[in-house]
Design a protein around this motif. Structure first.
Motif, PDB file in Angstrom:
ATOM      1  N   ALA A   1       0.842  -1.193   0.000  1.00  0.00           N
ATOM      2  CA  ALA A   1       0.000   0.000   0.000  1.00  0.00           C
ATOM      3  C   ALA A   1       0.874   1.239   0.000  1.00  0.00           C
ATOM      4  N   VAL A   2       0.227   2.375  -0.133  1.00  0.00           N
ATOM      5  CA  VAL A   2       0.946   3.640  -0.263  1.00  0.00           C
ATOM      6  C   VAL A   2       0.213   4.712   0.534  1.00  0.00           C
ATOM      7  N   ASP A   3       0.949   5.718   0.996  1.00  0.00           N
ATOM      8  CA  ASP A   3       0.263   6.844   1.633  1.00  0.00           C
ATOM      9  C   ASP A   3       0.286   8.055   0.703  1.00  0.00           C
ATOM     10  N   ALA A   4      -0.261   9.169   1.162  1.00  0.00           N
ATOM     11  CA  ALA A   4      -0.399  10.347   0.309  1.00  0.00           C
ATOM     12  C   ALA A   4       0.945  10.923  -0.122  1.00  0.00           C
ATOM     13  N   GLU A   5       2.006  10.623   0.635  1.00  0.00           N
ATOM     14  CA  GLU A   5       3.348  11.124   0.302  1.00  0.00           C
ATOM     15  C   GLU A   5       4.124  10.143  -0.583  1.00  0.00           C
ATOM     16  N   GLY A   6       3.522   8.999  -0.908  1.00  0.00           N
ATOM     17  CA  GLY A   6       4.190   8.027  -1.764  1.00  0.00           C
ATOM     18  C   GLY A   6       5.006   6.987  -1.028  1.00  0.00           C
ATOM     19  N   GLN A   7       4.959   6.982   0.297  1.00  0.00           N
ATOM     20  CA  GLN A   7       5.664   5.957   1.064  1.00  0.00           C
ATOM     21  C   GLN A   7       4.943   4.617   0.925  1.00  0.00           C
ATOM     22  N   HIS A   8       5.693   3.576   0.611  1.00  0.00           N
ATOM     23  CA  HIS A   8       5.121   2.243   0.494  1.00  0.00           C
ATOM     24  C   HIS A   8       5.097   1.558   1.859  1.00  0.00           C
ATOM     25  N   TYR A   9       4.118   0.642   2.031  1.00  0.00           N
ATOM     26  CA  TYR A   9       4.003  -0.114   3.266  1.00  0.00           C
ATOM     27  C   TYR A   9       3.747  -1.578   2.962  1.00  0.00           C
ATOM     28  N   ASN A  10       4.331  -2.424   3.781  1.00  0.00           N
ATOM     29  CA  ASN A  10       4.021  -3.844   3.765  1.00  0.00           C
ATOM     30  C   ASN A  10       2.724  -4.039   4.552  1.00  0.00           C
ATOM     31  N   ILE A  11       1.766  -4.721   3.955  1.00  0.00           N
ATOM     32  CA  ILE A  11       0.480  -4.965   4.605  1.00  0.00           C
ATOM     33  C   ILE A  11       0.304  -6.461   4.785  1.00  0.00           C
ATOM     34  N   ASN A  12      -0.081  -6.878   5.967  1.00  0.00           N
ATOM     35  CA  ASN A  12      -0.402  -8.286   6.155  1.00  0.00           C
ATOM     36  C   ASN A  12      -1.515  -8.670   5.181  1.00  0.00           C
ATOM     37  N   ALA A  13      -1.332  -9.768   4.458  1.00  0.00           N
ATOM     38  CA  ALA A  13      -2.275 -10.129   3.397  1.00  0.00           C
ATOM     39  C   ALA A  13      -3.672 -10.426   3.939  1.00  0.00           C
ATOM     40  N   ASP A  14      -3.751 -10.995   5.142  1.00  0.00           N
ATOM     41  CA  ASP A  14      -5.064 -11.258   5.735  1.00  0.00           C
ATOM     42  C   ASP A  14      -5.804  -9.947   5.983  1.00  0.00           C
ATOM     43  N   MET A  15      -5.080  -8.963   6.523  1.00  0.00           N
ATOM     44  CA  MET A  15      -5.694  -7.666   6.807  1.00  0.00           C
ATOM     45  C   MET A  15      -6.073  -6.933   5.520  1.00  0.00           C
ATOM     46  N   ALA A  16      -5.231  -7.052   4.499  1.00  0.00           N
ATOM     47  CA  ALA A  16      -5.550  -6.427   3.209  1.00  0.00           C
ATOM     48  C   ALA A  16      -6.805  -7.047   2.615  1.00  0.00           C
ATOM     49  N   ALA A  17      -6.899  -8.370   2.660  1.00  0.00           N
ATOM     50  CA  ALA A  17      -8.077  -9.055   2.124  1.00  0.00           C
ATOM     51  C   ALA A  17      -9.332  -8.647   2.888  1.00  0.00           C
TER      52      ALA A  17
END
Length: 265
Positions: free
Chosen positions: A148-164
């Protein structure tokens, strides 16, 4: 459009047979149920991190993510793992498109509450459905990597269960979590149904541990936000996905909110 969000765990993907992907395509073409696949890639990420001598660790089932770790996470999830799944769907006669949550700001995130411990791990604050809907209207199955990304363009690792869970909530779609075990194992047997209260008690008593914690927490979280049905099933069993999607048989572990059940009695 009926939709179904399907989360495939990284350790399970290599164990899925061609029949699983045929089921995916059949759900779409025969039963008019649109799959949206969200996938992990944990073991492959760990293997490459090890080969590159990049330190990695887990806290309560979530990977601590530094900048070097994030580079490898993105390479594996949005690269090799994502395209492997796209190819499998195409081999099964379907059409698929691989996307990262960064693409088109599909998944917007902010740092997770304990970011001081976990680093560049995020939690989803918005799902851009307008990116997904046109793709699905073209008859394509989206295959999504949980970055995922925030408004400033920083990328984040997201747990796949939480993303789903976040995607299922945004689309008001049932959520099916695919694993290589028969569900949530408590003691020596599979729990066929678990309430929110039972889940948190089992975590507190360390009967649910490790990578199963974010799965069950994602299940309860999505139910509390309006998702109608959530289950954890063994995707290596023939027809397990179809049975879940069409309510043919009880399979794996399903979840419910105890307060909601009490009010309905």
């Amino acid at each position: 459009m009926k939709m179904l969000v399907i989360k495939c765990g990284g350790s399970t993907i290599e164990k899925l047979s061609p029949s699983f992907f045929s089921e995916l395509v059949r759900l779409k073409n025969k039963h008019q149920i649109q799959p949206i696949v969200v996938h992990g890639g944990g073991p492959s990420i760990s293997s490459i991190l090890s080969s590159l001598h990049v330190e990695t660790s887990f806290i309560h089932g979530l990977r601590k993510t530094t900048e070097p770790v994030l580079e490898v996470v993105e390479m594996v999830l949005s690269g090799s793992m994502n395209k492997h799944l796209v190819r499998q769907v195409i081999k099964a006669g379907g059409n698929a498109m691989g996307l990262s949550g960064v693409d088109g700001k599909l998944l917007m995130a902010e740092p997770i509450a304990n970011a001081s411990e976990l680093g560049l791990v995020g939690e989803i604050v918005d799902v851009n459905k307008e990116v997904l809907l046109p793709i699905m209207q073209l008859g394509i199955i989206p295959i999504l990597s949980p970055l995922a990304v925030d408004a400033e363009g920083q990328h984040y690792n997201i747990n796949a269960d939480m993303a789903a869970a976040a995607i299922a909530t945004a689309l008001c779609a049932p959520l099916c979590m695919i694993t290589d075990v028969d569900g949530v194992i408590v003691g020596d047997s599979v729990a066929t149904k678990l309430s929110d209260i039972e889940v948190y008690r089992l975590i507190e008593n360390t009967l649910i541990t490790g990578g199963m914690i974010p799965k069950v927490e994602a299940a309860i979280q999505s139910l509390s936000k309006g998702v109608s049905k959530v289950g954890i099933i063994n995707g290596t069993q023939n027809d397990a996905l179809t049975n879940f999607a069409l309510n043919h048989t009880e399979a794996g572990t399903s979840f419910y909110l105890e307060e909601v059940m009490e009010k309905s009695v």
